[in-house]
Design a protein around this motif. Sequence first.
Motif, PDB file in Angstrom:
ATOM      1  N   ALA A 178       0.829  -1.235   0.046  1.00 62.28           N
ATOM      2  CA  ALA A 178      -0.160   0.008   0.058  1.00 62.28           C
ATOM      3  C   ALA A 178       0.885   1.266   0.000  1.00 62.28           C
ATOM      4  N   ARG A 179       2.105   1.380   0.180  1.00 60.45           N
ATOM      5  CA  ARG A 179       3.242   2.108  -0.071  1.00 60.45           C
ATOM      6  C   ARG A 179       2.778   3.146   1.383  1.00 60.45           C
ATOM      7  N   ASP A 180       2.579   2.344   2.353  1.00 62.83           N
ATOM      8  CA  ASP A 180       2.220   3.320   3.749  1.00 62.83           C
ATOM      9  C   ASP A 180       3.740   3.371   4.588  1.00 62.83           C
ATOM     10  N   GLU A 181       4.388   4.469   4.290  1.00 59.87           N
ATOM     11  CA  GLU A 181       5.758   4.559   4.744  1.00 59.87           C
ATOM     12  C   GLU A 181       5.822   4.333   6.284  1.00 59.87           C
ATOM     13  N   LEU A 182       5.169   5.012   6.832  1.00 54.53           N
ATOM     14  CA  LEU A 182       4.879   5.202   8.273  1.00 54.53           C
ATOM     15  C   LEU A 182       4.969   3.876   8.955  1.00 54.53           C
ATOM     16  N   ARG A 183       3.835   3.124   8.325  1.00 57.75           N
ATOM     17  CA  ARG A 183       3.507   1.735   8.788  1.00 57.75           C
ATOM     18  C   ARG A 183       4.797   0.722   8.481  1.00 57.75           C
ATOM     19  N   SER A 184       5.161   0.839   7.277  1.00 55.08           N
ATOM     20  CA  SER A 184       5.918  -0.354   7.040  1.00 55.08           C
ATOM     21  C   SER A 184       7.592   0.182   7.864  1.00 55.08           C
ATOM     22  N   SER A 185       7.878   1.198   8.016  1.00 57.29           N
ATOM     23  CA  SER A 185       9.207   1.418   8.607  1.00 57.29           C
ATOM     24  C   SER A 185       8.934   1.126  10.127  1.00 57.29           C
ATOM     25  N   THR A 186       7.919   1.566  10.732  1.00 57.54           N
ATOM     26  CA  THR A 186       7.714   1.182  12.255  1.00 57.54           C
ATOM     27  C   THR A 186       7.828  -0.425  12.405  1.00 57.54           C
ATOM     28  N   LEU A 187       7.053  -1.055  11.263  1.00 58.97           N
ATOM     29  CA  LEU A 187       6.848  -2.562  11.414  1.00 58.97           C
ATOM     30  C   LEU A 187       8.322  -3.077  11.399  1.00 58.97           C
ATOM     31  N   ARG A 188       9.086  -2.485  10.389  1.00 58.05           N
ATOM     32  CA  ARG A 188      10.418  -3.143  10.097  1.00 58.05           C
ATOM     33  C   ARG A 188      11.126  -3.122  11.149  1.00 58.05           C
ATOM     34  N   LEU A 189      11.197  -1.752  11.891  1.00 63.33           N
ATOM     35  CA  LEU A 189      12.100  -1.611  13.179  1.00 63.33           C
ATOM     36  C   LEU A 189      11.725  -2.559  14.195  1.00 63.33           C
ATOM     37  N   THR A 190      10.329  -2.848  14.239  1.00 62.08           N
ATOM     38  CA  THR A 190       9.793  -3.772  15.421  1.00 62.08           C
ATOM     39  C   THR A 190      10.141  -5.138  15.306  1.00 62.08           C
ATOM     40  N   LEU A 191      10.208  -5.714  14.031  1.00 58.77           N
ATOM     41  CA  LEU A 191      10.504  -6.761  13.576  1.00 58.77           C
ATOM     42  C   LEU A 191      11.880  -6.992  13.702  1.00 58.77           C
ATOM     43  N   THR A 192      12.691  -6.144  13.501  1.00 61.94           N
ATOM     44  CA  THR A 192      14.149  -6.180  13.526  1.00 61.94           C
ATOM     45  C   THR A 192      14.558  -6.554  15.231  1.00 61.94           C
ATOM     46  N   ALA A 193      13.781  -5.466  16.122  1.00 60.79           N
ATOM     47  CA  ALA A 193      14.173  -5.800  17.370  1.00 60.79           C
ATOM     48  C   ALA A 193      13.618  -7.346  17.769  1.00 60.79           C
ATOM     49  N   ILE A 194      12.621  -7.725  17.296  1.00 60.70           N
ATOM     50  CA  ILE A 194      12.248  -9.197  17.720  1.00 60.70           C
ATOM     51  C   ILE A 194      13.194 -10.110  17.168  1.00 60.70           C
ATOM     52  N   GLN A 195      13.664  -9.897  15.957  1.00 59.38           N
ATOM     53  CA  GLN A 195      14.837 -10.916  15.437  1.00 59.38           C
ATOM     54  C   GLN A 195      16.092 -10.540  16.328  1.00 59.38           C
ATOM     55  N   LYS A 196      16.030  -9.618  16.653  1.00 60.26           N
ATOM     56  CA  LYS A 196      17.438  -9.438  17.544  1.00 60.26           C
ATOM     57  C   LYS A 196      17.461 -10.044  18.856  1.00 60.26           C
ATOM     58  N   GLU A 255      15.767 -12.651  19.221  1.00 52.50           N
ATOM     59  CA  GLU A 255      15.585 -14.164  18.973  1.00 52.50           C
ATOM     60  C   GLU A 255      16.973 -14.767  18.800  1.00 52.50           C
ATOM     61  N   VAL A 256      17.998 -14.007  18.382  1.00 57.09           N
ATOM     62  CA  VAL A 256      19.417 -14.543  18.268  1.00 57.09           C
ATOM     63  C   VAL A 256      20.332 -14.115  19.226  1.00 57.09           C
ATOM     64  N   ALA A 257      19.738 -13.353  20.273  1.00 58.58           N
ATOM     65  CA  ALA A 257      20.619 -12.838  21.426  1.00 58.58           C
ATOM     66  C   ALA A 257      20.888 -14.022  22.396  1.00 58.58           C
ATOM     67  N   GLY A 258      22.145 -14.073  22.960  1.00 58.24           N
ATOM     68  CA  GLY A 258      22.231 -15.313  24.051  1.00 58.24           C
ATOM     69  C   GLY A 258      22.994 -16.288  23.327  1.00 58.24           C
ATOM     70  N   THR A 259      23.173 -17.528  23.594  1.00 60.55           N
ATOM     71  CA  THR A 259      23.928 -18.641  23.251  1.00 60.55           C
ATOM     72  C   THR A 259      23.399 -19.101  21.951  1.00 60.55           C
ATOM     73  N   GLU A 260      22.132 -19.497  22.065  1.00 63.11           N
ATOM     74  CA  GLU A 260      21.506 -19.811  20.815  1.00 63.11           C
ATOM     75  C   GLU A 260      20.379 -19.426  20.206  1.00 63.11           C
ATOM     76  N   ALA A 261      19.992 -19.351  19.084  1.00 65.38           N
ATOM     77  CA  ALA A 261      18.668 -18.865  18.497  1.00 65.38           C
ATOM     78  C   ALA A 261      17.431 -19.448  18.990  1.00 65.38           C
ATOM     79  N   ARG A 262      16.239 -18.753  19.408  1.00 66.43           N
ATOM     80  CA  ARG A 262      15.181 -19.589  19.973  1.00 66.43           C
ATOM     81  C   ARG A 262      13.860 -18.777  19.204  1.00 66.43           C
TER      82      ARG A 262
END
Length: 154
Positions: free
Chosen positions: A18-36, A38-45
């Motif tokens: 939908a080319r919604d820049e605000l929503r897409s950038s916010t969700l990207r940053l949030t998903l990046t924080a989630i992925q970060k 998930e891989v923090a610590g000794t093993e991914a989970r």
Amino acid sequence: MTTLKSKLQDDLTTAIKARDELRSSTLRLTLTAIQKEEVAGTEARELSDGEVEKIIAREAKKRREAADAFEKGGRSESAERERAEGELLADYLPKQLTDDELEQLVAEAVAEAKGAGAEGPKAMGAVMKIVNPKVAGRADGGRVAATVKKLLAG
């Protein structure tokens, strides 16, 4: 994959299309924080929905604090964007408790703590231990603490 994380990814795809820049950038940053996380610590989970919810709450809090800082610095357009991002993330969180609902839960916890022998301002820790699991994710910790102090003092 958890249902909340997959919902975020589906919403990101929709926002990009939908080319919604605000929503897409916010969700990207949030998903990046989630992925970060998930891989923090000794093993991914794989994170549970509760853990993903905590990350979203943390990201929303960052946006609120940034909006306040921008407002104090006289950058109202940046503050508006941060507020908009925070509101967007709030849609993925459980409905916040009203002041009356929060006060009722805290009053019950104060009564329970008094029943266990804790009284006065020193009972703050005991009351917080009782009330925090009940309000988890539905009220900001500062709000909860202020309500507990108010009810213990009065």
